[in-house]
Structure formats: structure tokens, C-alpha cells
Design an enzyme around this catalytic site. Structure first.
Site, short mmCIF file in Angstrom:
data_model
loop_
_atom_site.label_atom_id
_atom_site.label_comp_id
_atom_site.label_asym_id
_atom_site.label_seq_id
_atom_site.Cartn_x
_atom_site.Cartn_y
_atom_site.Cartn_z
CG ASN A 189 -2.08 1.00 1.06
OD1 ASN A 189 -1.88 2.12 0.61
ND2 ASN A 189 -3.27 0.60 1.47
CG ASP A 190 1.44 3.06 3.71
OD1 ASP A 190 0.39 3.61 3.37
OD2 ASP A 190 1.59 2.49 4.81
CB VAL A 191 6.06 0.63 -0.57
CG1 VAL A 191 6.54 0.55 0.87
CG2 VAL A 191 5.31 -0.62 -0.97
CB ALA A 232 1.32 5.61 6.27
#
Length: 459
Positions: free
Chosen positions: A385-387, A426
Site C-alpha cells: 500500500n504505502d510503498v 501509514a
């Protein structure tokens, strides 16, 4: 005079260093870990040869208890829970150092008659070890979701509170160093430092927790080295310095991978990983079936698979490798894009994929693979997700703005395997999901990949 004990220590240190060298790559990591463990066995044997060593039954009891608890815990832990286990075991090391400092204080009657370096190094070990122990427990609780992943802070009073607790611990340590022999002073050092560890880590958000675990690991190493100096134990000094140095380097590398400074992380991180995030980036989400995904993958020339924590949770790595083999047999070029902090722990994805016998040459680090996305037909995101969040490049108001990401949004087509539209660790939205060229395949990652495999076989 060279003794057997000295020779064993030298051998242990050589094994430590050689083992660490093996941990630099997935091909040699298992062997490196075994070599370093053998070095620790040699160091323990050398320590047991110390002249005048007593309390053999206590030593035997400690070895037995540690073995009975440690081996089953390490063998049974799932790879998804490895970051939590690392945090917990690291905390136990810091706690052991703090207790050792307390014992040394009592044994020497408050360091009476000891040279100056003994109380200085012992009190340093007590403060840092206690911070590491209690801070690591908070990190474990957040990673295990026993505590909220969001920052828990006292607001504008947080920094003064941290400074006050640390100053109190140092003041009590100074009082001991100036001749104070009251045991209550040493207890105060441990308690204030422990509260400081809680106060420092609680305000750090879940998204920064992997960096914090690495930092606390470095703290534990430094405290062990200081305790070794006080005790005259060469093994503790060398092993502690190796852990402290390697942990410091890893912390710095992880912080750079997230484009964040260590002081900013300690001052209060971001991310809770608790609440589901509504789609606010504009546009709509396009859901597809496993058959649709199979068609896109089968007729692509190049596919990049982006694994994340969701793949680890679903234990889908073997199914993913089976799918990759099918695509390769059809002439599709398949590679894996590995972000430095994917999976809440450095190397998490590499270990999982190596377990599934993914060829090492297909595992590409972020800097190596990022330019390839623009030439890629399909980017298959599995639980990351965040990456992959393009807001890190385009939205200055995003908490992750400036964090290096995988350029998934530059691929010609994107397929995202995800359970739901819940936010990542995050706690921020991902506009990739509403990009017109992105398709969402909802469901458990392992089940979804197996469905895609069946559809590929049917084509």
C-alpha cells in the site's frame, strides 16, 4: 599470556563478523545466521571458563529456561509476526543489561572502591538498557496491535516530559557517581529511564515502528557493550559494539528509504494502520474478476510483481511463485519489485519469496527496478500500500510526501490484490486505486492468486 579462553573469544568474534557478512544477501543469509549463532555458543563457553565463576546452578537454570522459552517461540512464530518477535527479543536483551547493572551496583555496595569507568559504564548501560526494554515493549504492542498504532502523545508537553524523565535518570546516575550508595537511587535510574522509553516510543506512529525497532536494537547493543566494559567481559564488548554499529547503520538506511530523519521520527511519527480509509482521491474504483486479471497477465510481455505485508499475512508467496512460473512458461518476463521497508521489516519480502524458491535474480531492489515500470505491461500489486502511493511524489500535504516509492503508477496497467479499501500502515489514502488504468481484485491474496492460476491454466 594467551589462554584457551582468549583463543575462544577470538574465534567467536571471527564467527560473529563472518556471520554478519553472510546476512548481506539472501543466498548466504541462512548460513550467516548459523555461523553467528555458532560464534555465540563459543563465546558462552569461553565465558564459562572465567576463573572463579560460581553459582553454576543459577547459570544452568538460566540456560535451560532460555532454551525452553526461546527455541519454541522462534520456531513457531509466523513470518508475518517476525518484526514483533525481533522487537520483543531485543527488549529482553535491554532488560537483561539493566538488571545486570542493578546486580553490579549491589555487588559492589554502590561501586565503592571501583575505578571511575565502572560506575560510568554501568549507569550508562542501566539507562540505555531500560529505555530499550520498555520502548521495545511498546513497539511490540503496536506491531501486534495490542496498542493503537496511532501516535499516543501528550501534545506540546511531550518533549518537556521526555527531557524531564531523561534528565531525572541522568541526575540520579550522577548522584551515584559522586558517591551515593542508596539503592533507591539506582532504582530511580531504572524507573525514570523506563518511563522515558515509554514516553519516547508511544508518540511514534505505526508507520515508523520498523525504524524504531532498529534504533532500539542499536541501543541494546550499546548498553551491552557498556556493561561488558564494566564487567571486563570481552565478548559483551565486541558483540555489543557489532550490534550497536550494525543497528545504527540499518536505522540510518531505513530512515533514508522513507526520506525521514531519525530526529523527526523520534519527535513523533505518523500512521496508525487502524481505520479504514475512504477513497478521497477522486474517480471510482474498478473491480475485476480473476478471469479478467488472468487475461491481462497472460498477454503481457513484462509483468512486475510488487509484494507487501498483505501477501505475508495471507501466506501467498508459494501461490505467487506458482503463478509466476505459469507466466514465464507462456513467455512473460516476470520480476519482483522489493521496497526497502515493505513488510514492516527490512528483508521481510526477500525472506518470504526465498522461502517459496523464487529465483534471486528476479528479486529487484527499488533503485534497480523503478525505471522498468514505464516499460511494463502489468504491475501486479499484492498487499502493498504505502510503498506504492503516488501521493508521496505529488501531494506536499501527505504525511508520506517525499518518501521514495515504487513507480507502480507508471506501468501501462495496474492490478491490485487487496482485501478491502482499508488504508495502509501509514493510515493515508492511496490515489493509485482510483487511477483509470488500475483494476482491483478484492479478496484474500492467496485465494485470489489461486483463482488467477486456474484461469491461466484454462486459457
Amino acid at each position: 599470556m594467551i589462554t584457551l579462553r582468549s583463543v575462544l573469544y577470538i574465534l567467536a568474534f571471527a564467527l560473529f563478523i563472518y556471520g554478519l557478512m553472510g546476512l548481506t544477501g539472501p543466498r548466504t543469509a541462512v548460513r550467516g545466521n548459523a555461523i553467528a549463532a555458532a560464534g555465540m555458543v563459543v563465546a558462552v563457553v569461553a565465558t564459562l571458563l572465567t576463573p572463579g565463576l560460581g553459582n553454576w546452578w543459577l547459570i544452568a537454570l538460566g540456560l535451560v529456561l532460555g532454551t525452553v522459552i526461546g527455541i519454541p517461540a522462534a520456531r513457531r512464530v509466523k513470518m508475518t509476526a517476525m518484526p514483533q518477535m525481533v522487537a520483543l527479543f531485543n527488549g529482553v536483551g535491554g532488560g537483561a543489561v539493566a538488571l545486570t547493572a542493578w546486580v553490579e551496583f549491589r555487588k559492589t555496595a554502590g561501586f565503592t572502591g571501583e575505578p571511575a569507568f565502572v560506575p560510568i559504564s554501568t549507569l550508562f548501560a542501566a539507562i540505555i538498557g531500560s529505555i530499550s526494554f520498555w520502548g521495545s515493549l511498546v513497539a511490540f504492542g503496536k506491531l501486534q496491535e495490542l496498542l493503537p498504532g496511532r501516535p499516543i502523545s501528550a501534545g506540546r508537553w511531550q518533549l518537556p516530559l521526555n527531557v524531564l524523565l531523561l534528565a531525572g535518570a541522568v541526575a540520579c546516575a550522577v548522584a551515584i557517581g559522586l558517591g551515593g550508595t542508596a539503592e533507591l537511587l539506582l532504582v530511580a535510574v531504572l524507573v525514570l529511564a523506563g518511563l522515558g522509553g515509554l514516553a519516547v516510543v508511544l508518540p511514534i506512529g505505526g508507520a515508523d515502528m520498523p525504524v524504531v525497532v532498529s534504533l532500539l536494537n542499536a541501543f541494546t547493543g550499546l548498553s551491552a557493550a557498556a556493561a561488558g566494559l564494566a564487567l571486563g567481559n570481552t565478548a559483551m564488548i565486541v558483540a555489543g559494539m557489532l550490534v550497536g554499529a550494525s543497528g545504527s547503520i540499518l536505522t540510518d538506511q531505513m530512515a533514508k528509504a522513507m526520506n525521514r530523519s531519525i530526529p523527526s521520527i523520534v519527535a513523533g511519527g505518523f500512521g496508525g494502520g487502524q481505520a479504514a480509509a475512504p477513497v478521497t482521491a477522486g474517480g471510482s474504483v474498478r473491480s475485476i474478476s480473476a478471469a479478467d486479471a488472468a487475461i491481462q497477465l497472460a498477454y503481457a510481455n513484462q509483468v512486475i510483481i510488487v509484494p507487501g505485508y498483505g501477501m505475508a499475512v495471507a501466506q501467498a508467496q508459494h501461490a505467487v511463485q506458482d503463478m509466476a512460473k505459469l507466466l514465464t512458461e507462456r513467455g512473460v518476463e516476470v520480476n519482483y519489485a522489493i521496497h526497502p521497508v515493505a513488510g514492516r521489516m527490512p528483508g521481510h519480502m526477500n525472506v518470504l519469496l526465498a522461502e517459496a524458491d523464487v529465483p534471486y535474480e528476479q528479486l529487484k531492489e527499488m533503485d534497480e527496478i523503478n525505471d522498468e515500470f514505464a516499460r511494463t505491461d502489468v504491475a501486479l500489486v499484492i498487499g502493498a500500500n504505502d510503498v506504492t502511493n503516488p501521493a508521496a511524489r505529488s501531494d506536499p500535504g501527505s504525511p508520506i510526501y517525499g518518501m521514495p516509492i515504487l513507480n507502480v503508477d507508471q506501468a501501462r496497467a495496474v492490478i491490485v490484490l487487496k482485501r478491502s479499501m482499508r488504508a495502509g500502515f501509514a493510515g493515508v489514502d492511496n490515489p493509485l486505486y482510483t487511477d483509470p488504468k488500475t483494476s482491483m481484485l478484492f479478496g484474500d491474496a492467496k485465494s485470489s492468486v489461486r483463482d488467477v492460476i486456474e484461469e491461466l491454466k484454462a486459457l
